[in-house]
Design a protein around this motif. Structure first.
Motif, PDB file in Angstrom:
ATOM      1  N   VAL A 147      79.059 169.729 -44.538  1.00  0.00           N
ATOM      2  CA  VAL A 147      80.160 170.461 -45.037  1.00  0.00           C
ATOM      3  C   VAL A 147      81.130 169.508 -45.736  1.00  0.00           C
ATOM      4  N   ASP A 148      81.764 169.598 -46.907  1.00  0.00           N
ATOM      5  CA  ASP A 148      82.981 168.738 -46.648  1.00  0.00           C
ATOM      6  C   ASP A 148      84.039 169.403 -47.335  1.00  0.00           C
ATOM      7  N   THR A 149      85.160 168.534 -47.580  1.00  0.00           N
ATOM      8  CA  THR A 149      86.594 170.020 -47.332  1.00  0.00           C
ATOM      9  C   THR A 149      86.469 170.519 -49.062  1.00  0.00           C
ATOM     10  N   GLN A 150      85.760 170.016 -50.080  1.00  0.00           N
ATOM     11  CA  GLN A 150      85.546 170.434 -51.630  1.00  0.00           C
ATOM     12  C   GLN A 150      83.917 171.703 -50.675  1.00  0.00           C
ATOM     13  N   GLY A 151      83.329 172.159 -50.448  1.00  0.00           N
ATOM     14  CA  GLY A 151      82.689 173.289 -50.302  1.00  0.00           C
ATOM     15  C   GLY A 151      80.942 172.709 -50.003  1.00  0.00           C
ATOM     16  N   VAL A 152      80.567 171.519 -50.391  1.00  0.00           N
ATOM     17  CA  VAL A 152      79.465 170.442 -50.591  1.00  0.00           C
ATOM     18  C   VAL A 152      79.763 170.097 -49.791  1.00  0.00           C
ATOM     19  N   LEU A 153      77.853 170.743 -49.463  1.00  0.00           N
ATOM     20  CA  LEU A 153      76.660 170.760 -48.016  1.00  0.00           C
ATOM     21  C   LEU A 153      75.624 169.498 -48.830  1.00  0.00           C
ATOM     22  N   HIS A 154      76.270 168.164 -47.171  1.00  0.00           N
ATOM     23  CA  HIS A 154      75.331 167.097 -47.185  1.00  0.00           C
ATOM     24  C   HIS A 154      74.288 167.558 -46.521  1.00  0.00           C
ATOM     25  N   GLY A 155      73.339 168.226 -46.680  1.00  0.00           N
ATOM     26  CA  GLY A 155      72.139 168.400 -46.205  1.00  0.00           C
ATOM     27  C   GLY A 155      71.363 169.533 -46.907  1.00  0.00           C
ATOM     28  N   ASN A 156      70.405 169.711 -45.804  1.00  0.00           N
ATOM     29  CA  ASN A 156      69.372 170.816 -47.139  1.00  0.00           C
ATOM     30  C   ASN A 156      69.859 172.546 -46.204  1.00  0.00           C
ATOM     31  N   LEU A 157      69.480 173.081 -47.393  1.00  0.00           N
ATOM     32  CA  LEU A 157      69.974 174.661 -47.498  1.00  0.00           C
ATOM     33  C   LEU A 157      68.463 175.016 -47.238  1.00  0.00           C
ATOM     34  N   GLY A 189      72.033 168.284 -51.053  1.00  0.00           N
ATOM     35  CA  GLY A 189      70.363 167.678 -50.547  1.00  0.00           C
ATOM     36  C   GLY A 189      69.338 168.753 -51.337  1.00  0.00           C
ATOM     37  N   GLY A 190      68.062 169.216 -50.172  1.00  0.00           N
ATOM     38  CA  GLY A 190      67.608 169.837 -50.966  1.00  0.00           C
ATOM     39  C   GLY A 190      67.876 171.611 -50.745  1.00  0.00           C
ATOM     40  N   LEU A 191      66.344 172.037 -51.229  1.00  0.00           N
ATOM     41  CA  LEU A 191      66.423 173.186 -50.843  1.00  0.00           C
ATOM     42  C   LEU A 191      65.344 173.682 -50.544  1.00  0.00           C
ATOM     43  N   VAL A 192      64.405 174.053 -49.337  1.00  0.00           N
ATOM     44  CA  VAL A 192      63.595 174.015 -48.288  1.00  0.00           C
ATOM     45  C   VAL A 192      63.158 175.387 -48.646  1.00  0.00           C
ATOM     46  N   LEU A 193      61.627 175.949 -49.389  1.00  0.00           N
ATOM     47  CA  LEU A 193      61.709 177.049 -48.225  1.00  0.00           C
ATOM     48  C   LEU A 193      60.792 177.243 -48.311  1.00  0.00           C
ATOM     49  N   ASP A 194      61.628 177.865 -46.448  1.00  0.00           N
ATOM     50  CA  ASP A 194      60.081 178.498 -45.570  1.00  0.00           C
ATOM     51  C   ASP A 194      59.657 179.841 -45.633  1.00  0.00           C
ATOM     52  N   LYS A 195      58.121 178.887 -45.880  1.00  0.00           N
ATOM     53  CA  LYS A 195      57.330 180.567 -46.701  1.00  0.00           C
ATOM     54  C   LYS A 195      56.422 180.406 -45.525  1.00  0.00           C
ATOM     55  N   ARG A 196      56.487 180.394 -44.015  1.00  0.00           N
ATOM     56  CA  ARG A 196      55.578 180.394 -43.071  1.00  0.00           C
ATOM     57  C   ARG A 196      55.377 181.841 -42.415  1.00  0.00           C
ATOM     58  N   TYR A 197      55.429 182.381 -43.234  1.00  0.00           N
ATOM     59  CA  TYR A 197      55.388 184.049 -42.187  1.00  0.00           C
ATOM     60  C   TYR A 197      53.866 184.638 -42.910  1.00  0.00           C
TER      61      TYR A 197
END
Length: 529
Positions: A147-157, A189-197
């Protein structure tokens, strides 16, 4: 209770509605809305306080294993069946005083029947007993990358779901706020939905009656959001325009409004109020309204199931994310959360007792189906499957000395032609539930005759008003009731009745007559008054 009004603005919506407010009609087809403040109270109106209360443990022998003396059906019930041209062979009935060793009435009692939504009683009782009334689902957010100083996540959520049945906008905003409090204000980055439950095989099943747009047909999902249904409120204005508000907002939703106010009479089904919802090649979702809308029709709300679960959840999450000032420049997809990702937010659902209340009061199918699968995932290992859930419930019932001969479980909601149960088995389960640690929570979740839920418009001028906690069930060719009646003589009864017949709809009066007869004291039919 008035219909909840909807707004296109999330902030104005939260100003008008208490936390958690959303129409259960989205998943039931009802036009009644609930206020979660009332749901959370767990009490109710004065009429509710006169309903049946838990009694001492049922200690009689199992009725299946002994002769069941039974009187005939009361004359009022027989007359109602005759008016509907429904033979007694199409009806299965058990009436039994709480604590009594044998039923007062047992007609075709051991025949497996289609129970429709009264099957939700099995799912909710098992859920309360196995998971506990205070059980909460978790929806969690994880981040990888910097997460850079501007609050931007350089990766996936990553958003990981466990089947929360009540993840509505007012709940999901809590997760959004937690992510922002952890310093993330943008995602490139991407918005990744983990639905393995839940097992993938539990999703995208054919609709029960081939109507994919019907909210009651929405299937289960680990990231079920707002019942996967859009609720449009149409309001005609004197200036000739029709305003359209929608809940929930989806980031990719566009509304094509070509409605025109007319001065004619309001009659018929008003086709112009039914939108066409489609996904464009560019990824946008377009809801198109076309036609004339009579001013005299006033405001109307239309509920439409739309899109697949992942598209719907992503659109809802990103709408809330952007409304709070967040930015997003990536894509969305499904995938597993890597072990290296760090936790940035956890939302916990309302307690199970509140969820069960919604399921039973309003006969919410998709909430019941999510609970059904949760039972399988929580008692075995995820991913959940219907087979795991059915096995867990059957095992619980056997350990409770309720073998439930003839019970067949499919999805736990009763929205099935494969789910069956006998009236005697369900009556015995209700006896056991009444003496269980979850008796009060379970009983208070049932609709009250003439007061609320699916019983709000029934027996409104009868003695049973406020004195019967009854779950209803309705399918084509099926009408069902099951629950408890507090009689005017101070005794309480378990009542279960199924009608499986092409003319079942016309025989609803037979069930009302049965409930009123029980309230009046349940004298053995055919005896002198």
């Amino acid at each position: 209770m008035p219909l909840v009004s909807f707004s296109a603005s999330f902030r104005s919506m939260t100003a008008r509605l208490s936390a958690g407010a959303l129409t259960v009609a989205l998943a039931t087809g009802l036009t009644l809305a609930y206020t979660p403040a009332a749901v959370a109270r767990g009490g109710g109106s004065k009429a509710e306080s006169h309903g049946p209360k838990p009694h001492s443990a049922f200690k009689g022998k199992r009725s299946e294993h002994i002769a069941v003396p039974s009187g005939p059906l009361p004359p009022t019930v027989m007359a109602a069946l005759a008016r509907a041209h429904v033979p007694i062979s199409s009806m299965s009935v058990v009436v039994q005083r709480i604590g009594a060793p044998t039923p007062l009435i047992a007609i075709n009692a051991t025949e497996p029947m289609l129970p429709a939504s009264t099957m939700k009683l099995v799912t909710t009782y098992a859920g309360l007993s196995l998971l506990g009334p205070d059980y909460r689902w978790k929806t969690t957010a994880y981040a990888d990358g910097q997460v850079d100083t501007q609050g931007v996540l350089h990766g996936n959520l990553y958003i990981q779901g466990t089947g929360d049945p009540k993840l509505v906008p007012e709940e999901l905003i809590d997760l959004v706020d937690q992510i922002r409090r952890n310093g993330i204000t943008g995602i490139d980055g991407g918005l990744v939905l983990d639905k393995r439950y839940f097992d993938a095989a539990t999703r995208d099943l054919p609709a029960f009656d081939n109507d994919d747009s019907a909210p009651y047909n929405v299937g289960p999902d680990p990231l079920l959001y707002a019942f996967k249904s859009l609720s449009f409120t149409l309001t005609p204005n004197p200036d000739g325009q029709v305003s359209i508000d929608v809940l929930p907002q989806l980031a990719q939703l566009q509304i094509d409004n070509e409605l025109h106010v007319t001065r004619g009479a309001c009659a018929g089904s008003l086709p112009a109020a039914s939108p066409s919802v489609s996904q464009t090649a560019s990824g946008f979702v377009q809801a198109s309204f076309i036609g004339d809308y009579p001013l005299r029709c006033g405001s109307r709300t239309i509920n439409v199931a739309a899109l697949d679960h992942s598209t719907f959840f992503a659109g809802g999450f990103l709408a809330l994310w952007k409304q709070t000032g967040g930015t997003f420049s990536g894509t969305t997809r499904e995938g597993a959360t890597p072990s290296s990702a760090r936790l940035v937010g956890t939302h916990r659902s309302p307690v199970l007792s509140d969820v069960v209340r919604d399921i039973n009061k309003f006969s919410n199918n998709v909430m019941a189906r999510n609970l059904f699968l949760t039972i399988g995932a929580a008692t075995a290992k995820p991913p959940a499957t219907p087979a795991k859930s059915a096995q867990a419930i059957q095992q619980f019932l056997r350990h409770s000395a309720l073998p439930m001969t003839g019970l067949s479980l499919d999805n736990g909601s009763g929205l099935s032609r494969d789910e069956k149960i006998s009236a005697l088995s369900l009556a015995e389960m209700l006896q056991a539930a009444n003496s269980s640690p979850v008796a009060q929570v379970f009983t208070e979740s049932l609709p009250i005759a003439g007061v609320d839920g699916t019983m709000r418009n029934r027996l409104t001028n009868a003695g049973a008003l406020g004195n019967a906690h009854i779950k209803t069930g309705t399918l084509r060719d099926v009408r069902a009731i099951a629950g408890y009646v507090g009689a005017q003589n101070g005794e309480s009864y378990v009542v279960v009745s199924f009608i499986n017949d092409p003319r079942a709809e016309a025989a609803r009066g037979a069930h009302d007559a049965l409930l009123e007869w029980v309230y009046e004291g349940a004298r053995r039919a055919g005896t002198a008054e």
